[in-house]
Design an enzyme around this catalytic site. Structure first.
Site, PDB file in Angstrom:
ATOM      1  N   ARG A   1      60.349  50.348  66.271  1.00  0.00           N
ATOM      2  CA  ARG A   1      59.203  49.575  65.382  1.00  0.00           C
ATOM      3  C   ARG A   1      58.447  49.313  66.666  1.00  0.00           C
ATOM      4  O   ARG A   1      58.643  49.588  67.641  1.00  0.00           O
ATOM      5  CB  ARG A   1      60.034  48.086  65.245  1.00  0.00           C
TER       6      ARG A   1
ATOM      7  N   HIS B   1      53.260  55.585  60.850  1.00  0.00           N
ATOM      8  CA  HIS B   1      54.209  54.659  60.029  1.00  0.00           C
ATOM      9  C   HIS B   1      54.198  55.913  59.145  1.00  0.00           C
ATOM     10  O   HIS B   1      55.173  55.228  58.338  1.00  0.00           O
ATOM     11  CB  HIS B   1      53.998  53.308  59.762  1.00  0.00           C
ATOM     12  N   ILE B   2      54.998  57.000  59.405  1.00  0.00           N
ATOM     13  CA  ILE B   2      54.840  58.259  58.338  1.00  0.00           C
ATOM     14  C   ILE B   2      57.105  58.455  58.447  1.00  0.00           C
ATOM     15  O   ILE B   2      56.532  59.791  58.047  1.00  0.00           O
ATOM     16  CB  ILE B   2      54.293  59.678  58.346  1.00  0.00           C
TER      17      ILE B   2
ATOM     18  N   GLU C   1      51.040  46.573  64.310  1.00  0.00           N
ATOM     19  CA  GLU C   1      50.732  47.500  62.727  1.00  0.00           C
ATOM     20  C   GLU C   1      49.979  46.697  61.457  1.00  0.00           C
ATOM     21  O   GLU C   1      50.508  45.342  61.954  1.00  0.00           O
ATOM     22  CB  GLU C   1      51.733  48.062  62.809  1.00  0.00           C
TER      23      GLU C   1
HETATM   24  C1  DGY Z   1      61.898  51.892  57.774  1.00  0.00           C
HETATM   25  O1  DGY Z   1      63.321  52.278  56.463  1.00  0.00           O
HETATM   26  O2  DGY Z   1      62.792  50.744  58.404  1.00  0.00           O
HETATM   27  C2  DGY Z   1      61.196  52.540  58.078  1.00  0.00           C
HETATM   28  O3  DGY Z   1      60.355  52.500  59.731  1.00  0.00           O
HETATM   29  C3  DGY Z   1      60.180  52.859  57.184  1.00  0.00           C
HETATM   30  O4  DGY Z   1      59.708  54.231  57.757  1.00  0.00           O
END
Ligand code: DGY
Length: 484
Positions: free
Chosen positions: A371, A418-419, A400
């Protein structure tokens, strides 16, 4: 629905008039009053007005709302800045002022979604409906990959409503509008703010189930959900390898400067091989550090060491060794590549800051697929500037979807939106698990015993177990656990 539309339109017409009047009252007083008005935080109308003021002052009579005006803070910030840099807007004659207000009102009319919203003002939200006569109403705030999740809900007598609003991040008010008066469960996204307001709204609508389509749930106030008796689901068990693969990709891309080199090629700058061209880091024999060695961190370590280790062994070279570090400091000091995989909570907020960056090797590589706020991004930008051989691979960002100023200009940063979980298999699996979390609670099923062992839920050739795959507050709500 028709009545709602009608009422809503009427209401909007009234509010524009009020805004218009407010606009006239505030406009001649200039920026300071605008600021003060905003600070009083008295009504949403003020902010709506400023939003439009931005439009007006920025566009010299042309109506175009900057698409960045997403939330209240941003609206106010933009309004102030623009009003200050364009003081000429206050010098206009009375006639022009009238025209301006006309345009202002028009802008309000066209861009109400940018206003600071209140519940009753929420616009109708566009939705797609499956199985309209289903007994249970389940709302998904976004369209999700695959169709199995929809079919599973329909088969169990759910009416499925998918929000199709063209807006990436839905506001709390948008979601309240989606929940409506009767809603049994919601599937939501990590970009949404699931706190007291939404859980209260869901509970008022008779809902007892919510699932994030994500393994992380730092966007969810679980205590608020507990208070309203709402089960909170998440989707572990399908993201591990996919996320670790992206972390490994970012490590290699950063080490070998792949993005920079790609941009160089596309710009037509390559005019022949050179000894110094895009020299990067060799990973062989280097130390890989993992901070947050849970499921994803461990999979990353395996990818970075085992496969490469086997290769080394096959060539009769030194095998890879590993150890559990005594402290985070040891990892920071010794590793050449560090990947971050902790959850975000108050103990990991800015875990990587000015001091920890200074502890790392000058030519180290830092990867973050956890994160954004785990890293102090301002300190990181400064560190990247001061240490051009230090490289970073980022999937997540502190604010973000925005990046801190300067980050986008840093050649030693690889940035992706965020992929980490974005493989087809994983995203379809996440959608299925999120839907089954909600369905399980609606149907009164128990909670699955091991949320990481989710294969039975993903088998397309058999009905899924009668259980919710992963409910994070199952204990707090006293939900029974499946014996399966
Ligand atoms: C999650 O599921 O927490 C991820 O960050 C999504 O990509």
């Amino acid at each position: 629905m028709a009545v709602w539309w009608g009422l809503s339109r009427l209401w909007e017409t009234c509010t524009f008039r009020v805004r218009y009047v407010l606009g006239e009252a505030l406009f001649p007083f200039g920026t300071e009053q605008v600021k003060l008005g905003a600070m009083t935080n008295k009504t949403w109308l003020f902010s709506s007005f400023f939003n439009s003021l931005v439009v007006f002052s920025a566009s010299s009579w042309q109506m175009s709302v900057p698409p960045v005006l997403r939330n209240r803070t941003r609206v106010l910030k933009e309004a102030r800045v623009r009003a200050i840099v364009r003081p000429g807007v206050l010098d206009i004659t009375k006639d022009k002022l009238m025209v301006a207000h006309g345009l202002l009102a028009l802008a309000c009319a066209r861009h109400t979604q940018n206003s600071v919203p209140i519940t009753s003002m929420a616009k109708p939200i566009s939705i797609e409906v499956y199985n309209p006569n289903g007994k249970y109403r389940v709302v998904s705030t976004k369209s999700m990959p695959g169709t199995r999740w929809i079919n599973l809900l329909i088969e169990q007598d759910c009416r499925v409503e998918i929000c199709t609003q063209k807006k990436t991040i839905l506001s709390v008010e948008d979601i309240i509008a989606l929940i409506g008066d009767k809603c049994d469960g919601v599937i939501g996204q990590l970009t949404e703010d699931w706190g007291e307001t939404l859980f209260a709204a869901l509970s008022r609508a008779g809902g007892k189930a919510f699932s994030n389509m994500a393994v992380g749930y730092n966007n969810v106030d679980v205590n608020a959900a507990n208070k309203h008796g709402v089960a909170v689901g998440n989707t572990p068990g399908v993201l591990t390898e996919t996320t670790a693969e992206l972390a490994a990709s970012l490590s290699l891309a950063a080490a070998r400067r792949i993005v920079e080199a790609d941009q160089f090629m596309r710009a037509g700058l390559y005019d022949g091989w050179l000894p110094h061209l895009f020299v990067g880091n060799l990973l062989k024999g280097q130390t890989v550090g993992v901070i947050g060695a849970g499921r994803i961190g461990s999979a990353y370590a395996r990818m970075m060491t085992t496969s490469y280790g086997e290769f080394l062994k096959a060539n009769g070279e030194q095998p890879v060794t590993w150890k559990r570090a005594a402290s985070m400091d040891e990892v920071l000091r010794e590793a050449d590549v560090i990947s971050l995989h902790p959850i975000l909570d108050k103990t990991t907020y800015h875990l990587i800051n000015k001091e920890s960056l200074a502890t790392m090797k000058k030519e180290a590589i830092l990867v973050n697929c956890s994160r954004g706020p785990v890293v102090d991004e301002v300190a990181l930008v400064e560190h990247l500037k001061q240490n051009p051989m230090f490289r970073v691979g980022l999937d997540v960002f502190e604010d973000e979807p925005y990046m801190k100023p300067g980050l986008a200009d840093m050649k030693n940063a690889v940035v992706v939106p965020h992929i980490a979980s974005a493989s087809k298999w994983t995203r379809e699996g996440m959608a299925t698990l999120a839907a089954l979390n909600v369905l399980g609670k609606i149907k009164g099923y128990p909670v699955w015993g091991d949320p990481n062992r989710v294969a039975p839920f993903l088998n397309e050739n058999a009905p899924p177990p009668a259980a919710s795959p992963s409910i994070v507050n199952a204990k707090a709500l006293g939900l029974p656990v499946s014996k399966l």
